[in-house]
Design an enzyme around this catalytic site. Structure first.
Site, PDB file in Angstrom:
ATOM      1  N   LEU A   1      19.640 -43.047  15.088  1.00 46.82           N
ATOM      2  CA  LEU A   1      20.086 -43.860  16.213  1.00 46.82           C
ATOM      3  C   LEU A   1      21.092 -43.135  17.088  1.00 46.82           C
ATOM      4  O   LEU A   1      21.209 -43.409  18.279  1.00 46.82           O
ATOM      5  CB  LEU A   1      20.730 -45.162  15.703  1.00 46.82           C
ATOM      6  CG  LEU A   1      19.812 -46.135  14.968  1.00 46.82           C
ATOM      7  CD1 LEU A   1      20.616 -47.299  14.412  1.00 46.82           C
ATOM      8  CD2 LEU A   1      18.725 -46.648  15.904  1.00 46.82           C
ATOM      9  N   GLY A   2      21.851 -42.222  16.506  1.00 46.31           N
ATOM     10  CA  GLY A   2      22.866 -41.503  17.264  1.00 46.31           C
ATOM     11  C   GLY A   2      23.933 -40.982  16.342  1.00 46.31           C
ATOM     12  O   GLY A   2      23.915 -41.206  15.124  1.00 46.31           O
TER      13      GLY A   2
ATOM     14  N   GLY B   1      28.246 -40.623  15.881  1.00 45.46           N
ATOM     15  CA  GLY B   1      29.585 -40.955  16.333  1.00 45.46           C
ATOM     16  C   GLY B   1      30.564 -39.876  15.936  1.00 45.46           C
ATOM     17  O   GLY B   1      30.196 -38.790  15.472  1.00 45.46           O
ATOM     18  N   GLY B   2      31.852 -40.166  16.109  1.00 41.27           N
ATOM     19  CA  GLY B   2      32.874 -39.187  15.800  1.00 41.27           C
ATOM     20  C   GLY B   2      33.027 -38.956  14.315  1.00 41.27           C
ATOM     21  O   GLY B   2      33.675 -37.998  13.907  1.00 41.27           O
TER      22      GLY B   2
ATOM     23  N   GLY C   1      30.207 -39.516  11.917  1.00 44.02           N
ATOM     24  CA  GLY C   1      28.968 -39.421  11.169  1.00 44.02           C
ATOM     25  C   GLY C   1      27.743 -39.692  12.009  1.00 44.02           C
ATOM     26  O   GLY C   1      27.814 -39.983  13.194  1.00 44.02           O
TER      27      GLY C   1
ATOM     28  N   VAL D   1      24.129 -41.919  12.421  1.00 42.65           N
ATOM     29  CA  VAL D   1      23.668 -43.269  12.111  1.00 42.65           C
ATOM     30  C   VAL D   1      22.147 -43.314  12.150  1.00 42.65           C
ATOM     31  O   VAL D   1      21.525 -42.830  13.100  1.00 42.65           O
ATOM     32  CB  VAL D   1      24.259 -44.300  13.106  1.00 42.65           C
ATOM     33  CG1 VAL D   1      23.801 -45.704  12.737  1.00 42.65           C
ATOM     34  CG2 VAL D   1      25.777 -44.227  13.103  1.00 42.65           C
TER      35      VAL D   1
ATOM     36  N   LYS E   1      25.107 -45.143   7.986  1.00 44.70           N
ATOM     37  CA  LYS E   1      25.955 -44.077   8.514  1.00 44.70           C
ATOM     38  C   LYS E   1      26.147 -42.997   7.466  1.00 44.70           C
ATOM     39  O   LYS E   1      26.526 -43.263   6.331  1.00 44.70           O
ATOM     40  CB  LYS E   1      27.305 -44.671   8.941  1.00 44.70           C
ATOM     41  CG  LYS E   1      28.283 -43.663   9.500  1.00 44.70           C
ATOM     42  CD  LYS E   1      29.544 -44.392   9.953  1.00 44.70           C
ATOM     43  CE  LYS E   1      30.632 -43.425  10.301  1.00 44.70           C
ATOM     44  NZ  LYS E   1      31.870 -44.124  10.673  1.00 44.70           N
TER      45      LYS E   1
ATOM     46  N   ASP F   1      40.828 -45.985  17.578  1.00 40.01           N
ATOM     47  CA  ASP F   1      39.791 -45.336  18.386  1.00 40.01           C
ATOM     48  C   ASP F   1      39.020 -46.382  19.184  1.00 40.01           C
ATOM     49  O   ASP F   1      37.785 -46.448  19.136  1.00 40.01           O
ATOM     50  CB  ASP F   1      38.848 -44.525  17.491  1.00 40.01           C
ATOM     51  CG  ASP F   1      38.001 -43.528  18.298  1.00 40.01           C
ATOM     52  OD1 ASP F   1      38.352 -43.259  19.471  1.00 40.01           O
ATOM     53  OD2 ASP F   1      37.003 -43.022  17.766  1.00 40.01           O
TER      54      ASP F   1
END
Length: 770
Positions: free
Chosen positions: A473-474, A476-477, A479, A481, A495, A591
């Site tokens: 899915l993408g 993040g900072g 990990g 996902v 994740k 964050d």
């Protein structure tokens, strides 16, 4: 309250307070052994007063009939007689529950007196409870948390509920009104036809508001002040503030509440516990019987041999610890009396068993009669068995087949068992490497939480097709996902940490510990975790509609509607205020950005990515940490000093508000003069040029609340952190603005919308109003 108290039709109050609900345990009591139920009090002691049953440890009369602090008074001058706490006539008891350890009573309303404050002008202060009400240190009562609510009725007023010892805010709410309407303006004709409509039942900030009381105390402070600048509360401005049992208050009684009548009482729920003179043992898990009771059992409570004790953190008087008792499963009665917990004869309970029922101590056996088989717990579940005559050949065939099957599958079974044992050892190694012990410590010694949340690696591999790249899915900072489908067909987001270093593992455990202890509709729900791999894994609920960032920053000139942006801001503020104020140890997210605000199919906001979050103890104002966050959203004061406080999240949230207003990216935006987004926005606002930086869609769809949100954003991003409001104050401000916006929108016609659009474009937004 200006010398006025709450008023409600007396009949409504009596019915609401005196109604005693028959619990399921009381229904089971009817099935206890013998026709005559077990005693509820000591021999020779009075156990009723009017319509109220008085079970031990409560008592009336001689001191031997009750435990210290549990004495009650039966006032026979009333018809029927009325029961009161202690020897006073202030707090009338209407119901006592042993199973829930609660008391329902009628309490006085909150009287307030006017004081002068240099900051707020005139404010009103009052108290609830305390020794003057009979709820002091010598009494074992506190307000039952999450079962009562703070209620405020009035115009442009704000109420705060505080602790009496440290003035810590427990909860608050604000109430606003239209200038041409009163606080009690309710469409009675409409509500008489639609009584279940939320507008007719619950106060959301228009004319009145109500919020839960999440902390149990014996007394509280209440402060009421005006939320209109430089407009003090005067004696002619009516308002009402009270604490009442959840579900009692109805918006339809607001008109009566405002009229005022001395002597009126409202229903509240108190929790009670019994104190021991010695400490309870603290085993790893609850044990039955006297093992969990204090050593002074013979002189205190839990006398029944079929009961167990539960200790609590609350302390009363000079007792070391407080605790309550309960009967074992399958037993019913007064657990505070010798042999008070008696066996329930489940066979006498209707619809419990439709076969042959046999009562045994603490349980029962339910079987189909001889010659039948099936489910004896359902009606007609037992059916007659068909006779069979198996021959010798069939028996020999079964035995031969079993032996052949063993010869074929035996070696395979042994090899598989060896592999399974090796795999188990490897998983234990990864569990230790992934700081599984740290996880158990961080969830407040509740190892059952960690055990309940663990998901096997095999389940996650099936869910993601061995972490196929098409399921990604993408990133993040903290990990990558993946999207997965579990065996129960639940769609989840999984994740996976990027780097196998101790810092990343610690942040992973930190996120598990935080999310396992929070429960909020606007915070992404953690479903489980996996510690059986070299790279630790987290399993979240799947939020299908992307991030706030992806919805805002699209190529199309039209993005999220303004009303949706405003609601997302309110929901995000609720989540942050919950983390800062309503968990046992405050949590700072660290964050906050539009990438970490997810939206579901209904565009409901869900705050995510807690890998960088930090606990801040209640007795500390912050913590010195390594600076972490996202450029453009990062608090400059935190960046310079490394001192992390709750106000750092407030700054980042202010940047989110600016992003919602302008549709510009805080990370990459630069003005023609080279300023960042926050600096440019504040400069334009203070110069009366807000219109030039607003998103044209906001200019078209918004009204006067746009300026209010802009001013709120400017306060949140002040350089000095002490000048910023708390997230609770931000949440309350946004709630009021959003409630007023929704209220106005519900009555607006198409012509009204066009007129408002013209007025918005004609008025100098951010000009003379500054």
């Amino acid at each position: 309250m200006h010398g006025r108290t709450v008023t409600v039709a007396r009949q409504l109050l009596v019915a609401a307070i005196a109604a005693t609900l028959v619990s399921s345990s009381e229904l089971l009591a009817a099935a206890a052994a013998g026709d005559q139920g077990p005693p509820i009090g000591l021999q020779g002691c009075k156990t009723t007063c009017g319509n109220v049953r008085v079970p031990y440890p409560f008592g009336i009369g001689p001191s031997g009939c009750y435990l210290p602090g549990f004495d009650l008074t039966c006032d026979t001058s009333h018809i029927p007689p009325q029961l009161f706490i202690g020897n006073g006539t202030l707090l009338q008891v209407t119901h006592i529950s042993l199973d829930n350890s609660t008391v329902r009573l009628c309490s006085p309303a909150i009287d307030t007196t006017k004081h002068f404050s240099f900051k707020w002008g005139y404010i009103h202060k009052g108290t609830w409870g305390g020794s003057q009400w009979g709820l002091g240190d010598s009494r074992p009562y506190v307000l039952a948390k999450a079962r009562n609510e703070l209620i405020l009725s009035g115009c442009h007023v704000f109420a705060e509920l505080l602790t009496t010892d440290s003035d810590q805010i427990i909860n608050s709410c604000g109430s606003v009104c239209n200038d041409d309407e009163t606080a009690t303006d309710v469409d009675e004709e409409y509500c008489s036809v639609h009584p279940r409509n939320p507008h007719c039942r619950k106060c959301s900030g228009i004319g009145c508001c109500q919020v839960p009381v999440p902390v149990g105390r014996a007394s509280y402070k209440v402060m009421v002040k005006s939320i209109r600048n430089a407009v003090p509360i005067i004696s002619d401005d009516p308002f009402t503030v009270l604490i009442a049992e959840q579900g009692w208050f109805n918006k339809n009684v607001t008109t009566e509440l405002m009229s005022g009548a001395d002597g009126t009482t409202v229903p509240v729920m108190l929790a009670w516990m019994v104190g021991s003179m010695v400490a309870l043992p603290r085993p790893n898990k609850t044990r039955d019987g006297n093992e969990t009771c204090p050593s002074d059992l013979g002189t205190t409570i839990c006398h029944s041999s079929h009961s167990s004790c539960t200790s609590h953190n609350s302390r009363f008087s000079n007792h070391t610890i407080s605790y309550t008792c309960r009967c074992w499963d399958g037993y019913q009665g007064n657990q505070y009396l010798p042999d008070g917990c008696q066996d329930i004869n489940e066979c006498n309970i209707p619809n419990k068993c439709y076969g042959s029922c046999t009562n045994i101590p603490g349980s029962y056996l339910c079987e189909c009669p001889p010659g039948t088989s099936g489910n004896p717990y359902t009606r007609s579940g037992c059916v007659k068995q068909q006779e069979s005559h198996p021959g010798l050949s069939i028996g020999l065939g079964i035995v031969s087949g079993a032996m052949l099957l063993f010869l074929i599958l035996g070696p395979t079974f042994i090899i598989r068992k060896v592999k399974k044992r090796r795999k188990k050892k490897l998983r234990e190694k990864f569990f230790k490497q992934n700081r599984g012990q740290l996880l158990q410590q961080l969830v407040c010694q509740r190892s059952d939480i960690a055990e309940r949340m663990i998901v096997t690696l095999e389940e996650l591999e099936k869910a993601t097709n061995n972490f196929d790249i098409s399921r990604k899915l993408g990133g993040g900072g903290h990990g990558i996902v993946y999207k997965g489908i579990l065996s129960n067909l639940d769609v989840v987001a999984i994740k996976k940490s990027k780097i196998v270093i101790q810092k990343e593992i610690d942040e992973f455990i930190n996120e598990v510990a935080i999310l396992s202890q929070v429960n909020h509709i606007n915070i992404v729900k953690l479903l489980g975790c996996c510690l059986e791999t070299e790279v630790p894994l987290l399993v979240y609920e799947f939020i299908p509609n992307g991030t706030l960032h992806s919805h805002l920053h699209v190529r199309s000139p039209v993005s999220l509607h303004w009303i949706d942006r405003l609601r997302v801001a309110v929901e995000t503020a609720r989540a942050l205020a919950y983390l800062h104020s309503f968990v046992s140890t405050p949590i700072i997210h660290r964050d906050i950005k539009s990438h970490n605000i997810l939206l579901n199919d209904n565009l409901i906001a869900k705050l995510s990515d807690f890998g960088a979050s930090r606990y801040i103890p209640v007795d500390q104002t912050g913590a010195d940490t390594t600076v972490q966050g996202t450029f453009g959203y990062l608090d400059p004061m935190y960046y310079r000093t490394g001192h992390l406080t709750e106000k750092s999240d407030v700054y980042s949230f202010g940047v989110i508000l600016i992003e919602l207003l302008t549709r510009k990216k805080p990370v990459s935006y630069r003005s023609p003069e080279g300023y960042g987004l926050v600096c440019h926005f504040v400069t334009m606002l203070s110069g009366g040029l807000l219109y030039h930086i607003l998103d044209p869609q906001v200019t078209k769809e918004g009204a006067g609340e746009v300026v209010d949100i802009a001013l709120l954003a400017a306060i949140c991003v002040k350089i000095v952190s002490e000048d910023r409001p708390t997230m609770r104050q931000v949440e309350m401000t946004l709630e009021s603005i959003y409630a007023a916006k929704e209220y106005a929108s519900s009555d607006m016609t198409d012509d009204d919308s066009e007129e408002n659009y013209v007025q918005l474009n004609d008025q100098p937004i951010g000009g003379t109003q500054m």
